[in-house]
Design an enzyme around this catalytic site. Sequence first.
Site, PDB file in Angstrom:
ATOM      1  CG  HIS A 186       0.758  -2.843 -15.818  1.00 14.27           C
ATOM      2  ND1 HIS A 186       1.347  -2.140 -16.782  1.00 14.27           N
ATOM      3  CD2 HIS A 186       0.356  -4.295 -16.486  1.00 14.27           C
ATOM      4  CE1 HIS A 186       1.246  -2.849 -18.044  1.00 14.27           C
ATOM      5  NE2 HIS A 186       0.835  -4.171 -17.825  1.00 14.27           N
ATOM      6  CB  SER A 307      12.338   5.628  13.774  1.00 16.86           C
ATOM      7  OG  SER A 307      11.876   7.038  14.115  1.00 16.86           O
ATOM      8  CE  LYS A 313       9.221   4.190  10.557  1.00 17.56           C
ATOM      9  NZ  LYS A 313       8.046   4.159   9.113  1.00 17.56           N
ATOM     10  CD  GLU A 320      14.705   2.842   3.447  1.00 19.35           C
ATOM     11  OE1 GLU A 320      15.317   3.613   3.904  1.00 19.35           O
ATOM     12  OE2 GLU A 320      13.283   2.392   3.562  1.00 19.35           O
TER      13      GLU A 320
END
Length: 489
Positions: A186, A307, A313, A320
């Site tokens: 969980h 970025s 970043k 992804e």
Amino acid sequence: MASRQSKPRPARAARVSKRKARAGTLSSAGLPKAWSGRFAEPVDELVKRFTASVSFDKRLSGADIRGSLAHARMLAARKIISAGDLAAIERGMAAISREIAAGRFAWSLEAEDVHLNIEQRLTALVGDAGKRLHTGRSRNDQVATDVRLYLRDEIDSIRATLVTLQGQLLDSASKYADVVMPGFTHMQVAQPVTFGHHLLAYFEMFERDRERLADCRRRVNRLPLGAAALAGTTFPIDRESVAKELGFESICENSLDAVSDRDFAIEFAAAASLILVHLSRFSEELIVWMSPRYRFITLPDRFCTGSSIMPQKKNPDVPELVRGKAGRVFGHLVGLLTLMKGQPLAYNKDNQEDKEPLFDTIDTVRDCLTVFADLVAGIRPVPDRMRAAALEGFATATDLADYLVGKGVAFRDAHEIVARAVRAAEQKGCDLADLPLAALRDFSPRIGVDVFDWLTLEGSVARRKHRGGTAPAQVRLAVARGKRRLARA
Ligand code: ARG
């Protein structure tokens, strides 16, 4: 009166619209086609382009030539064509193979698809022998054969890529067999596990993926050729010899089924979808672990991008993108299922639509696996961060319960005792291992000084030393077993 006058009109209009429909400016419903002004070409040109598949099925050329050669050899062996014709076909096909390899082959839309392109070129090169190649065969059994041959080879190469990825997982698992991290249920810290063990979970998933592909391959590897258009052929063909030459394990038993079903491609897309399910789960974990909140791992810069606006970043683009590619592959599975659903026997042109989703599935799954094999090699755990996280969630509470069971307490009672100890530790803002022995003994007098061995992360993982458990020793054994499996692959 009015009705009499108007009567000839619809009849004339119908004649006119039929003529115009033939000329391509009206649809069959008599309405001007929405695109008629946009396209300079007459309608048959559009239909030609609409129905042509050469732009994408030319990747079947190698399979098409192999299939044609096997067919021609069988025809010659059965004296359906002459030895001279066979020699001419072999010579022509060798020349065509060279042209294609050199990028000199002139693919033509006029010839519609890969099969007719090659056949027409063959006839141009060797004359009448080329015209005899299609004896006892149809494009319907030809295309089904080509797709199966092509897919069989691609399955073999995807399975090999899985082996590479799995080998990498084994290497990393053995390297990080002792690195302790929190195991989650969980998304909550549950029990400590080793990072090596976590990686081996993916080894198992990919092992089943490899099995699934091997199983799918058995059904791909059956020969449709001989079914001809749908009913078989009047020529005395020898399907077994063609199957043998092409390495098919068996032949499709029913001609109607042979030319019509694409279930083998659907099965492949389903197996590929599960690979992407597994890769997407792995991706998700890498993304989460890489986030500054977790910082469980680092990924090499070559798998990340910055970025354009935020200079600080470092984004996990590769995982992804792999996570995103899953949607694409699932889409192809649903597309292929829908393509097949409700199709009457036997061949229908619908089946031409099997190729692009199938090819894209192959390309996508291969690229994702290839990039992941490299990515896995670059994953570096940050043991301190993992350890700190594992110490946060009372991850050894179950161990304390197991300890009490060892001291003669029933498991349900032990569970209750530990729950109270956890509450106390929570109130104090410390871990179970930080509670003094006296405090622990308040919960059960059976607790002794040996309890602290059970409350450490290392003690916890080391005790799960049965097969399939997270103990470093077991991880090493599992790696050895995995290596033996891969060696047999
Ligand atoms: N390009 C076609 C396909 O991919 C080949 C078979 C065509 N057969 C036919 N009867 N039109 O399915």
